[in-house]
Write a protein that holds these residues in place. Structure first.
Motif, PDB file in Angstrom:
ATOM      1  N   PHE A  49     -24.457-121.629   1.890  1.00 11.42           N
ATOM      2  CA  PHE A  49     -24.359-120.395   1.105  1.00 11.42           C
ATOM      3  C   PHE A  49     -23.531-120.643  -0.157  1.00 11.42           C
ATOM      4  CE2 PHE A  49     -22.093-116.476   0.008  1.00 11.42           C
ATOM      5  CZ  PHE A  49     -23.142-115.578  -0.122  1.00 11.42           C
ATOM      6  N   ILE A  50     -22.383-121.279  -0.003  1.00 10.97           N
ATOM      7  CA  ILE A  50     -21.520-121.586  -1.148  1.00 10.97           C
ATOM      8  C   ILE A  50     -22.274-122.474  -2.136  1.00 10.97           C
ATOM      9  CG2 ILE A  50     -19.422-122.806  -1.871  1.00 10.97           C
ATOM     10  CD1 ILE A  50     -18.215-121.971   0.897  1.00 10.97           C
ATOM     11  N   LYS A  51     -22.961-123.461  -1.620  1.00  6.60           N
ATOM     12  CA  LYS A  51     -23.709-124.379  -2.479  1.00  6.60           C
ATOM     13  C   LYS A  51     -24.775-123.632  -3.286  1.00  6.60           C
ATOM     14  CE  LYS A  51     -26.492-128.568  -2.318  1.00  6.60           C
ATOM     15  NZ  LYS A  51     -27.092-129.579  -1.449  1.00  6.60           N
ATOM     16  N   ARG A  52     -25.504-122.722  -2.635  1.00  6.31           N
ATOM     17  CA  ARG A  52     -26.523-121.946  -3.357  1.00  6.31           C
ATOM     18  C   ARG A  52     -25.879-121.081  -4.439  1.00  6.31           C
ATOM     19  NH1 ARG A  52     -28.911-121.940   1.893  1.00  6.31           N
ATOM     20  NH2 ARG A  52     -27.865-120.011   2.468  1.00  6.31           N
ATOM     21  N   CYS A  53     -24.751-120.481  -4.123  1.00  2.53           N
ATOM     22  CA  CYS A  53     -24.041-119.666  -5.119  1.00  2.53           C
ATOM     23  C   CYS A  53     -23.576-120.521  -6.291  1.00  2.53           C
ATOM     24  CB  CYS A  53     -22.854-118.953  -4.473  1.00  2.53           C
ATOM     25  SG  CYS A  53     -23.303-117.635  -3.337  1.00  2.53           S
ATOM     26  N   ARG A  54     -23.031-121.695  -6.007  1.00  2.00           N
ATOM     27  CA  ARG A  54     -22.577-122.596  -7.076  1.00  2.00           C
ATOM     28  C   ARG A  54     -23.762-123.045  -7.933  1.00  2.00           C
ATOM     29  NH1 ARG A  54     -19.105-122.303  -9.554  1.00  2.00           N
ATOM     30  NH2 ARG A  54     -18.796-124.477 -10.065  1.00  2.00           N
ATOM     31  N   ASN A  55     -24.928-123.259  -7.299  1.00  2.00           N
ATOM     32  CA  ASN A  55     -26.124-123.623  -8.057  1.00  2.00           C
ATOM     33  C   ASN A  55     -26.560-122.506  -8.995  1.00  2.00           C
ATOM     34  OD1 ASN A  55     -26.302-126.186  -6.969  1.00  2.00           O
ATOM     35  ND2 ASN A  55     -27.744-125.605  -5.376  1.00  2.00           N
ATOM     36  N   LEU A  56     -26.154-121.277  -8.692  1.00  2.00           N
ATOM     37  CA  LEU A  56     -26.423-120.133  -9.569  1.00  2.00           C
ATOM     38  C   LEU A  56     -25.273-119.910 -10.549  1.00  2.00           C
ATOM     39  CD1 LEU A  56     -27.938-117.698  -6.917  1.00  2.00           C
ATOM     40  CD2 LEU A  56     -29.165-118.932  -8.736  1.00  2.00           C
ATOM     41  N   ASP A  57     -24.365-120.873 -10.624  1.00  2.00           N
ATOM     42  CA  ASP A  57     -23.214-120.862 -11.528  1.00  2.00           C
ATOM     43  C   ASP A  57     -22.237-119.730 -11.225  1.00  2.00           C
ATOM     44  OD1 ASP A  57     -21.767-122.113 -13.598  1.00  2.00           O
ATOM     45  OD2 ASP A  57     -22.465-120.619 -15.044  1.00  2.00           O
ATOM     46  N   MET A  58     -22.178-119.328  -9.981  1.00  2.00           N
ATOM     47  CA  MET A  58     -21.211-118.302  -9.597  1.00  2.00           C
ATOM     48  C   MET A  58     -19.833-118.929  -9.466  1.00  2.00           C
ATOM     49  SD  MET A  58     -23.114-115.863  -6.912  1.00  2.00           S
ATOM     50  CE  MET A  58     -24.455-114.829  -7.458  1.00  2.00           C
ATOM     51  N   ALA A  59     -18.845-118.177  -9.885  1.00  2.00           N
ATOM     52  CA  ALA A  59     -17.462-118.618  -9.822  1.00  2.00           C
ATOM     53  C   ALA A  59     -16.928-118.449  -8.398  1.00  2.00           C
ATOM     54  CB  ALA A  59     -16.613-117.805 -10.797  1.00  2.00           C
ATOM     55  N   GLN A  60     -15.849-119.148  -8.107  1.00  2.00           N
ATOM     56  CA  GLN A  60     -15.249-119.075  -6.772  1.00  2.00           C
ATOM     57  C   GLN A  60     -14.894-117.647  -6.389  1.00  2.00           C
ATOM     58  OE1 GLN A  60     -11.950-121.787  -6.823  1.00  2.00           O
ATOM     59  NE2 GLN A  60     -13.268-123.562  -7.118  1.00  2.00           N
ATOM     60  N   ASP A  61     -14.360-116.880  -7.317  1.00  2.00           N
ATOM     61  CA  ASP A  61     -14.005-115.493  -7.007  1.00  2.00           C
ATOM     62  C   ASP A  61     -15.234-114.655  -6.683  1.00  2.00           C
ATOM     63  OD1 ASP A  61     -11.300-115.984  -7.284  1.00  2.00           O
ATOM     64  OD2 ASP A  61     -11.195-115.206  -9.325  1.00  2.00           O
ATOM     65  N   GLU A  62     -16.336-114.918  -7.356  1.00  2.00           N
ATOM     66  CA  GLU A  62     -17.576-114.208  -7.049  1.00  2.00           C
ATOM     67  C   GLU A  62     -18.070-114.576  -5.653  1.00  2.00           C
ATOM     68  OE1 GLU A  62     -19.859-113.640 -11.262  1.00  2.00           O
ATOM     69  OE2 GLU A  62     -19.588-115.699 -10.564  1.00  2.00           O
ATOM     70  N   ILE A  63     -18.014-115.852  -5.333  1.00  2.00           N
ATOM     71  CA  ILE A  63     -18.448-116.305  -4.008  1.00  2.00           C
ATOM     72  C   ILE A  63     -17.553-115.699  -2.938  1.00  2.00           C
ATOM     73  CG2 ILE A  63     -18.780-118.307  -2.518  1.00  2.00           C
ATOM     74  CD1 ILE A  63     -19.323-119.923  -5.157  1.00  2.00           C
ATOM     75  N   ARG A  64     -16.265-115.720  -3.196  1.00  2.00           N
ATOM     76  CA  ARG A  64     -15.312-115.139  -2.236  1.00  2.00           C
ATOM     77  C   ARG A  64     -15.625-113.650  -2.006  1.00  2.00           C
ATOM     78  NH1 ARG A  64     -11.274-117.252  -4.308  1.00  2.00           N
ATOM     79  NH2 ARG A  64     -10.903-118.862  -2.775  1.00  2.00           N
ATOM     80  N   GLU A  65     -15.948-112.945  -3.077  1.00  4.12           N
ATOM     81  CA  GLU A  65     -16.280-111.527  -2.960  1.00  4.12           C
ATOM     82  C   GLU A  65     -17.581-111.329  -2.180  1.00  4.12           C
ATOM     83  OE1 GLU A  65     -15.842-107.343  -3.545  1.00  4.12           O
ATOM     84  OE2 GLU A  65     -14.486-109.049  -3.443  1.00  4.12           O
ATOM     85  N   LEU A  66     -18.585-112.158  -2.432  1.00  2.00           N
ATOM     86  CA  LEU A  66     -19.840-112.063  -1.680  1.00  2.00           C
ATOM     87  C   LEU A  66     -19.613-112.335  -0.198  1.00  2.00           C
ATOM     88  CD1 LEU A  66     -22.387-113.771  -4.097  1.00  2.00           C
ATOM     89  CD2 LEU A  66     -22.298-111.347  -3.454  1.00  2.00           C
TER      90      LEU A  66
END
Length: 154
Positions: A49-66
């Motif tokens: 999940f984190i990897k997919r979010c990072r591939n979408l250029d999401m920041a750590q704070d965005e991933i943490r919020e998701l």
């Protein structure tokens, strides 16, 4: 599974997995009797999940919020939608910045269409004047999550 196996299965480097644990994006696994980290499928799912979010250029704070939002599956998804909308706005802003960057680079390249010496190089001269112009202009770039996507930040 050990860290090497979860790394292979997710194609995420071991150092990155440890980093995600350190910053709290990935829960720390239990340790087996010999002291090795014992990852479970839930760790692999989170890592993917984190990897997919990072591939979408999401920041750590965005991933943490998701991740936080996903922990309440019965909640209304308007917060997830709002987060994605903010991220999409950021991506659109970046696309505009990249288009401007492309135009600037094309103009610089045109400045050196004739063969000559480095001293006469229009590109180097253009870069020098560009740097002077940058010092005179305040930056109007706003990040979609405060503290992220700034030069020098990871």
């Amino acid at each position: 599974m050990k860290i090497g196996e979860i790394s292979r299965r997710s194609s995420v480097p071991v150092e990155t997995i440890r980093y995600y644990e350190k910053i709290g994006l990935l829960p720390k696994p239990d340790r087996d009797a010999s002291g090795y980290r014992a990852y479970r499928n839930m760790h692999l799912d989170r890592l993917l999940f984190i990897k997919r979010c990072r591939n979408l250029d999401m920041a750590q704070d965005e991933i943490r919020e998701l991740i936080r939002l996903s922990e309440n599956p019965e909640a209304d998804c308007h917060e997830v939608d709002a987060l994605l909308a903010r991220h999409l706005d950021h991506v659109r802003d970046r696309l505009k910045e990249l288009a401007n960057l492309e135009n600037t680079l094309q103009q610089l390249q045109k400045a050196c269409s004739d063969a000559g010496t480095v001293q006469e190089c229009g590109i180097l001269g253009g870069l020098s004047s560009e740097l002077e112009d940058l010092h005179d202009k305040p930056s109007d770039h706003e990040n979609h999550v405060p503290g992220t996507h700034r030069p020098g930040k990871s």
